[in-house]
Motif scaffolding. Sequence first.
Motif, mmCIF file in Angstrom:
data_model
loop_
_atom_site.group_PDB
_atom_site.id
_atom_site.type_symbol
_atom_site.label_atom_id
_atom_site.label_comp_id
_atom_site.label_asym_id
_atom_site.label_seq_id
_atom_site.Cartn_x
_atom_site.Cartn_y
_atom_site.Cartn_z
ATOM 1 N N GLY A 135 9.422 10.079 -7.400
ATOM 2 C CA GLY A 135 8.560 10.585 -6.462
ATOM 3 C C GLY A 135 7.523 10.483 -5.501
ATOM 4 O O GLY A 135 7.025 10.481 -4.786
ATOM 5 N N CYS A 136 6.496 10.078 -6.652
ATOM 6 C CA CYS A 136 4.966 9.427 -5.387
ATOM 7 C C CYS A 136 5.658 7.971 -5.058
ATOM 8 O O CYS A 136 5.034 7.874 -3.529
ATOM 9 C CB CYS A 136 4.220 8.969 -6.594
ATOM 10 N N ALA A 137 6.549 7.153 -5.079
ATOM 11 C CA ALA A 137 6.734 6.234 -4.416
ATOM 12 C C ALA A 137 7.688 6.478 -3.251
ATOM 13 O O ALA A 137 7.197 6.309 -2.096
ATOM 14 C CB ALA A 137 7.602 5.211 -5.338
ATOM 15 N N GLY A 138 8.830 7.492 -3.072
ATOM 16 C CA GLY A 138 9.248 7.793 -1.621
ATOM 17 C C GLY A 138 7.933 9.260 -0.940
ATOM 18 O O GLY A 138 7.880 8.824 -0.120
ATOM 19 N N HIS A 139 6.719 9.892 -1.356
ATOM 20 C CA HIS A 139 5.925 10.827 -0.806
ATOM 21 C C HIS A 139 5.078 9.467 -0.689
ATOM 22 O O HIS A 139 4.485 9.729 0.948
ATOM 23 C CB HIS A 139 4.810 11.738 -2.213
ATOM 24 N N SER A 140 4.494 8.599 -0.709
ATOM 25 C CA SER A 140 4.310 7.091 0.240
ATOM 26 C C SER A 140 4.654 6.929 1.657
ATOM 27 O O SER A 140 3.812 6.032 2.259
ATOM 28 C CB SER A 140 4.095 5.935 -1.304
ATOM 29 N N THR A 141 6.123 7.064 1.251
ATOM 30 C CA THR A 141 6.882 6.880 2.641
ATOM 31 C C THR A 141 6.578 7.790 3.749
ATOM 32 O O THR A 141 6.930 7.971 5.029
ATOM 33 C CB THR A 141 8.263 6.387 2.568
ATOM 34 N N LEU A 142 6.191 8.958 3.825
ATOM 35 C CA LEU A 142 6.031 9.850 4.178
ATOM 36 C C LEU A 142 4.457 10.831 5.450
ATOM 37 O O LEU A 142 3.581 10.312 4.811
ATOM 38 C CB LEU A 142 6.483 11.566 3.420
ATOM 39 N N ALA A 143 5.066 10.735 6.721
ATOM 40 C CA ALA A 143 4.226 11.001 7.057
ATOM 41 C C ALA A 143 3.160 12.437 6.867
ATOM 42 O O ALA A 143 4.291 13.260 6.000
ATOM 43 C CB ALA A 143 4.869 10.707 9.008
ATOM 44 N N ALA A 144 2.044 12.526 7.394
ATOM 45 C CA ALA A 144 1.838 14.312 7.149
ATOM 46 C C ALA A 144 2.258 14.905 7.785
ATOM 47 O O ALA A 144 3.328 15.213 8.449
ATOM 48 C CB ALA A 144 0.131 13.923 8.043
ATOM 49 N N GLY A 145 2.631 16.506 6.978
ATOM 50 C CA GLY A 145 2.957 17.507 7.026
ATOM 51 C C GLY A 145 5.034 17.556 6.241
ATOM 52 O O GLY A 145 5.868 17.768 6.807
ATOM 53 N N PHE A 146 4.463 16.008 5.700
ATOM 54 C CA PHE A 146 6.194 16.230 4.558
ATOM 55 C C PHE A 146 6.177 15.892 3.789
ATOM 56 O O PHE A 146 4.907 15.636 3.147
ATOM 57 C CB PHE A 146 7.040 15.344 5.628
#
Length: 168
Positions: free
Chosen positions: A91-102
Amino acid sequence: MDTNAPAERSATFSWTDPRVGLGQLSGLDYLAGMRDGTIPRPPMASLMNLALVGVEPGRVEFECRPAEAHYNPLGMVHGGLACTLLDTVVGCAGHSTLAAGFGYTSIDLSVSYLRPITLKHGVLRAEGTVTKPGSRVIFAEGRIFGPAGELLATATSSLLVFATDQAR
């Protein structure tokens, strides 16, 4: 009094509101703040003795120190701790690719337990890596290693990406 009765043990932990800064920063900046201690770690990380030690786009590394409180009746770390650690790193690996607000949520998680985990392993190392980024679905994999580098468990996951309330 039965002198053969096991001694009762107890543990306490504390946490702060896990939503501090969430949605206002990119996933990478949010996680870097957690790693650096400027953003508090979530309650689950305190309960499970998880610490974020490395983050870059599409990849994270955590350490976990299992405790006796994580044991199952068979005298080994419950699979739920390994599953939680793997869910965290993918989950955190995926989160590290997201822009603010996502944000994201797990669609699925498939775990393979390869070896039993006990306290003799000491600190575990877990890494999560994005295998395919996406604006709707992210695919990621995770691995848990013992101190000698032995592979203990693996996971694959798909994550649903969504706009948080701050982005609407």
